[in-house]
Motif scaffolding. Sequence first.
Motif, PDB file in Angstrom:
ATOM      1  N   THR A 272      30.387  89.185  53.948  1.00 27.83           N
ATOM      2  CA  THR A 272      29.278  89.418  54.882  1.00 27.83           C
ATOM      3  C   THR A 272      28.197  88.342  54.791  1.00 27.83           C
ATOM      4  O   THR A 272      27.032  88.610  55.052  1.00 27.83           O
ATOM      5  CB  THR A 272      28.616  90.785  54.618  1.00 27.83           C
ATOM      6  N   THR A 273      28.565  87.130  54.361  1.00 29.90           N
ATOM      7  CA  THR A 273      27.627  85.993  54.332  1.00 29.90           C
ATOM      8  C   THR A 273      26.512  86.157  53.303  1.00 29.90           C
ATOM      9  O   THR A 273      25.474  85.518  53.413  1.00 29.90           O
ATOM     10  CB  THR A 273      26.998  85.758  55.728  1.00 29.90           C
ATOM     11  N   THR A 274      26.719  86.992  52.326  1.00 28.98           N
ATOM     12  CA  THR A 274      25.631  87.274  51.392  1.00 28.98           C
ATOM     13  C   THR A 274      25.767  86.527  50.062  1.00 28.98           C
ATOM     14  O   THR A 274      24.784  86.007  49.544  1.00 28.98           O
ATOM     15  CB  THR A 274      25.581  88.790  51.102  1.00 28.98           C
ATOM     16  N   CYS A 275      26.977  86.459  49.504  1.00 31.49           N
ATOM     17  CA  CYS A 275      27.096  86.075  48.088  1.00 31.49           C
ATOM     18  C   CYS A 275      27.368  84.604  47.827  1.00 31.49           C
ATOM     19  O   CYS A 275      27.115  84.103  46.740  1.00 31.49           O
ATOM     20  CB  CYS A 275      28.184  86.919  47.428  1.00 31.49           C
ATOM     21  N   GLY A 276      27.956  83.896  48.772  1.00 32.45           N
ATOM     22  CA  GLY A 276      28.237  82.472  48.585  1.00 32.45           C
ATOM     23  C   GLY A 276      29.502  82.158  47.809  1.00 32.45           C
ATOM     24  O   GLY A 276      29.819  80.989  47.593  1.00 32.45           O
ATOM     25  N   ALA A 277      30.247  83.172  47.370  1.00 32.14           N
ATOM     26  CA  ALA A 277      31.465  82.910  46.588  1.00 32.14           C
ATOM     27  C   ALA A 277      32.512  82.133  47.384  1.00 32.14           C
ATOM     28  O   ALA A 277      33.390  81.481  46.820  1.00 32.14           O
ATOM     29  CB  ALA A 277      32.068  84.228  46.106  1.00 32.14           C
ATOM     30  N   CYS A 278      32.399  82.179  48.688  1.00 33.94           N
ATOM     31  CA  CYS A 278      33.395  81.561  49.569  1.00 33.94           C
ATOM     32  C   CYS A 278      32.981  80.164  50.059  1.00 33.94           C
ATOM     33  O   CYS A 278      33.599  79.626  50.970  1.00 33.94           O
ATOM     34  CB  CYS A 278      33.611  82.462  50.784  1.00 33.94           C
ATOM     35  N   THR A 279      31.956  79.585  49.425  1.00 39.17           N
ATOM     36  CA  THR A 279      31.405  78.321  49.923  1.00 39.17           C
ATOM     37  C   THR A 279      32.419  77.172  49.808  1.00 39.17           C
ATOM     38  O   THR A 279      33.019  76.965  48.751  1.00 39.17           O
ATOM     39  CB  THR A 279      30.124  77.952  49.136  1.00 39.17           C
TER      40      THR A 279
END
Length: 160
Positions: free
Chosen positions: A48-55
Amino acid sequence: MVKPGEKVKIKVKVNGVQYEGEVPPRKLLVHFLRDDLGLTGTKVGCDTTTCGACTVILNGKSVKSCTLLAVQADGGEILTIEGLGNGKLHRIQEAFSNNFALQCGFCTPGMIMQTYYLLKEKGSEISEEEIRDGLHGNICRCTGYQNIIKAVEEASKVRS
Ligand code: FES
Ligand code: FES
Protein backbone atom coordinates in the motif's frame (compact mmCIF):
# COMPACT_ATOMS: atom_id res chain seq x y z
CA MET A 1 -8.24 -1.64 -25.22
CA VAL A 2 -7.26 -4.79 -23.39
CA LYS A 3 -10.04 -7.36 -23.09
CA PRO A 4 -10.66 -9.21 -19.82
CA GLY A 5 -8.16 -12.05 -19.47
CA GLU A 6 -5.84 -10.63 -22.11
CA LYS A 7 -2.19 -10.07 -21.38
CA VAL A 8 0.05 -7.21 -22.43
CA LYS A 9 3.56 -7.54 -23.84
CA ILE A 10 6.28 -5.68 -22.01
CA LYS A 11 10.03 -5.31 -22.46
CA VAL A 12 12.21 -4.20 -19.61
CA LYS A 13 15.90 -4.21 -18.85
CA VAL A 14 16.49 -5.45 -15.33
CA ASN A 15 19.97 -5.39 -13.80
CA GLY A 16 21.39 -5.09 -17.31
CA VAL A 17 19.45 -8.03 -18.74
CA GLN A 18 16.69 -7.53 -21.30
CA TYR A 19 13.43 -9.34 -20.56
CA GLU A 20 10.30 -9.68 -22.64
CA GLY A 21 7.12 -11.06 -21.24
CA GLU A 22 3.37 -10.93 -21.15
CA VAL A 23 1.61 -9.72 -18.06
CA PRO A 24 -1.96 -9.15 -16.99
CA PRO A 25 -2.52 -5.39 -17.21
CA ARG A 26 -3.16 -5.09 -13.49
CA LYS A 27 -0.05 -6.99 -12.38
CA LEU A 28 2.08 -4.93 -10.01
CA LEU A 29 5.71 -4.34 -10.89
CA VAL A 30 6.84 -5.94 -7.64
CA HIS A 31 5.00 -9.17 -8.48
CA PHE A 32 6.47 -9.18 -11.99
CA LEU A 33 9.98 -8.85 -10.51
CA ARG A 34 9.46 -11.47 -7.83
CA ASP A 35 7.16 -14.00 -9.48
CA ASP A 36 8.02 -13.75 -13.17
CA LEU A 37 11.74 -12.91 -12.96
CA GLY A 38 12.50 -14.65 -9.65
CA LEU A 39 14.09 -11.51 -8.18
CA THR A 40 12.83 -12.06 -4.66
CA GLY A 41 15.27 -9.66 -3.03
CA THR A 42 12.63 -6.98 -3.50
CA LYS A 43 10.12 -7.47 -0.69
CA VAL A 44 6.42 -6.84 -0.25
CA GLY A 45 5.79 -5.44 3.20
CA CYS A 46 2.50 -3.62 2.90
CA ASP A 47 1.36 -3.47 -0.72
CA THR A 48 0.00 0.00 0.00
CA THR A 49 2.94 2.38 -0.67
CA THR A 50 3.70 2.70 3.02
CA CYS A 51 6.76 0.66 3.99
CA GLY A 52 9.31 1.01 1.17
CA ALA A 53 10.36 -2.66 1.26
CA CYS A 54 9.62 -2.88 -2.46
CA THR A 55 11.83 0.05 -3.50
CA VAL A 56 13.71 -0.35 -6.79
CA ILE A 57 15.28 2.08 -9.24
CA LEU A 58 13.32 2.67 -12.44
CA ASN A 59 14.91 4.89 -15.09
CA GLY A 60 17.18 6.41 -12.48
CA LYS A 61 14.50 7.24 -9.91
CA SER A 62 13.55 5.29 -6.81
CA VAL A 63 10.04 3.91 -6.96
CA LYS A 64 7.89 1.75 -4.76
CA SER A 65 7.29 -1.18 -7.04
CA CYS A 66 4.03 -2.10 -5.29
CA THR A 67 2.66 1.20 -6.51
CA LEU A 68 3.37 0.75 -10.21
CA LEU A 69 1.92 -1.64 -12.69
CA ALA A 70 4.40 -3.78 -14.59
CA VAL A 71 3.08 -2.30 -17.83
CA GLN A 72 4.10 1.17 -16.62
CA ALA A 73 7.72 0.00 -16.62
CA ASP A 74 7.52 -1.08 -20.27
CA GLY A 75 10.62 0.10 -22.13
CA GLY A 76 12.33 1.02 -18.89
CA GLU A 77 15.51 0.11 -17.06
CA ILE A 78 15.25 -1.29 -13.55
CA LEU A 79 17.88 -1.87 -10.91
CA THR A 80 17.03 -4.20 -8.03
CA ILE A 81 19.05 -5.22 -5.00
CA GLU A 82 20.35 -8.25 -6.94
CA GLY A 83 22.01 -6.00 -9.50
CA LEU A 84 23.54 -3.54 -7.11
CA GLY A 85 26.89 -5.05 -6.23
CA ASN A 86 27.72 -6.79 -9.49
CA GLY A 87 28.43 -10.11 -7.76
CA LYS A 88 29.97 -8.67 -4.59
CA LEU A 89 28.73 -6.44 -1.79
CA HIS A 90 28.11 -2.87 -2.81
CA ARG A 91 29.60 -0.21 -0.48
CA ILE A 92 26.10 0.53 0.86
CA GLN A 93 25.58 -3.13 1.73
CA GLU A 94 28.98 -3.20 3.45
CA ALA A 95 28.10 -0.09 5.42
CA PHE A 96 24.81 -1.64 6.59
CA SER A 97 26.72 -4.72 7.72
CA ASN A 98 29.50 -2.71 9.41
CA ASN A 99 26.99 -0.63 11.37
CA PHE A 100 24.58 -3.44 12.38
CA ALA A 101 21.89 -1.62 10.45
CA LEU A 102 19.70 -4.67 10.02
CA GLN A 103 18.18 -7.43 12.09
CA CYS A 104 15.55 -9.49 10.27
CA GLY A 105 16.62 -7.87 7.00
CA PHE A 106 13.13 -7.57 5.56
CA CYS A 107 13.28 -3.82 5.08
CA THR A 108 16.93 -3.84 4.07
CA PRO A 109 16.74 -4.20 0.27
CA GLY A 110 14.33 -1.27 0.11
CA MET A 111 16.44 0.80 2.53
CA ILE A 112 19.54 0.10 0.46
CA MET A 113 17.93 0.92 -2.87
CA GLN A 114 16.54 4.17 -1.45
CA THR A 115 19.99 4.94 -0.02
CA TYR A 116 21.53 4.24 -3.43
CA TYR A 117 19.18 6.80 -4.96
CA LEU A 118 19.80 9.35 -2.22
CA LEU A 119 23.57 9.12 -2.47
CA LYS A 120 23.41 9.31 -6.25
CA GLU A 121 21.44 12.54 -5.88
CA LYS A 122 23.34 14.08 -2.96
CA GLY A 123 26.80 12.47 -2.89
CA SER A 124 29.06 12.76 0.15
CA GLU A 125 27.65 16.16 1.10
CA ILE A 126 24.46 14.62 2.43
CA SER A 127 23.45 15.74 5.92
CA GLU A 128 21.82 13.68 8.65
CA GLU A 129 18.65 15.65 8.16
CA GLU A 130 18.64 14.86 4.44
CA ILE A 131 19.21 11.17 5.17
CA ARG A 132 16.31 11.09 7.62
CA ASP A 133 14.11 12.96 5.18
CA GLY A 134 15.21 10.79 2.24
CA LEU A 135 14.42 7.57 4.10
CA HIS A 136 11.14 8.72 5.62
CA GLY A 137 9.19 6.45 3.27
CA ASN A 138 11.09 3.35 4.40
CA ILE A 139 9.97 1.66 7.59
CA CYS A 140 12.04 -0.68 9.76
CA ARG A 141 10.32 -2.57 12.54
CA CYS A 142 13.51 -4.03 14.10
CA THR A 143 16.49 -1.80 14.44
CA GLY A 144 15.32 1.64 15.27
CA TYR A 145 16.86 4.00 12.80
CA GLN A 146 20.08 5.20 14.37
CA ASN A 147 22.32 2.48 12.93
CA ILE A 148 20.70 2.85 9.53
CA ILE A 149 21.55 6.55 9.58
CA LYS A 150 25.12 5.71 10.61
CA ALA A 151 25.37 3.20 7.75
CA VAL A 152 24.19 5.73 5.20
CA GLU A 153 26.65 8.29 6.54
CA GLU A 154 29.48 5.76 6.23
CA ALA A 155 28.43 4.78 2.70
CA SER A 156 28.28 8.43 1.67
CA LYS A 157 31.94 8.83 2.54
CA VAL A 158 33.25 5.75 0.72
CA ARG A 159 34.11 6.18 -2.94
CA SER A 160 32.39 3.60 -5.16
S1 FES B 1 5.38 -3.14 -0.21
FE1 FES B 1 5.60 -1.35 -1.40
S2 FES B 1 5.63 0.26 0.01
FE2 FES B 1 5.32 -1.51 1.24
S1 FES C 1 15.66 -5.12 9.90
FE1 FES C 1 13.75 -6.04 10.32
S2 FES C 1 12.31 -4.64 9.47
FE2 FES C 1 14.20 -3.62 9.28
